[in-house]
Write a protein that holds these residues in place. Structure first.
Motif: not given
Length: 112
Positions: A19-20, A22-24, A26-27
């Motif tokens: 999840k982390e 994927h978050s990075y 997207k960021e």
């Protein structure tokens, strides 16, 4: 001796790191778009430099996150292999195998 409790813990750890990651990703996309928009608008050089630094920091997080995911994935696969109970139908085992597949697919697409 691997137990279902340790399997749950390692599965949760892999989920969190995925999840982390994927978050990075997207960021990075979001910050790259913001940087490009600032360049097109002719933003102040100082502001543009700060935005480029933000983007660079976000990009630096990906390799670390991937290393942690590889490590956690190795631990999870080791626990799956070492389970005493060969009950393939346990919910925890199915969930763990799904996380392993998702992480391996992520590594395959990134290496291609």
């Amino acid at each position: 001796m691997a137990t279902l409790k340790t399997l749950k813990i390692k599965t949760g750890s892999c989920k969190r790191i995925l999840k982390e990651l994927h978050s990075y990703e997207k960021e990075i996309d979001r910050e790259a778009a913001k940087t490009a928009a600032m360049k097109e608008k002719g933003a102040d050089p100082y502001d543009l430099k700060q935005q480029e630094n933000v983007l660079a920091e976000s990009r630096m997080m990906l390799p670390d996150c991937r290393k942690r995911l590889e490590s956690a994935l190795g631990d999870l696969q080791g626990i799956l292999a070492g389970l005493e109970q060969p009950c393939e139908e346990a919910e925890e085992i199915i969930e763990a195998k799904n996380i392993v597949k998702e992480a391996e697919a992520l590594f395959e697409t990134s290496s291609s």
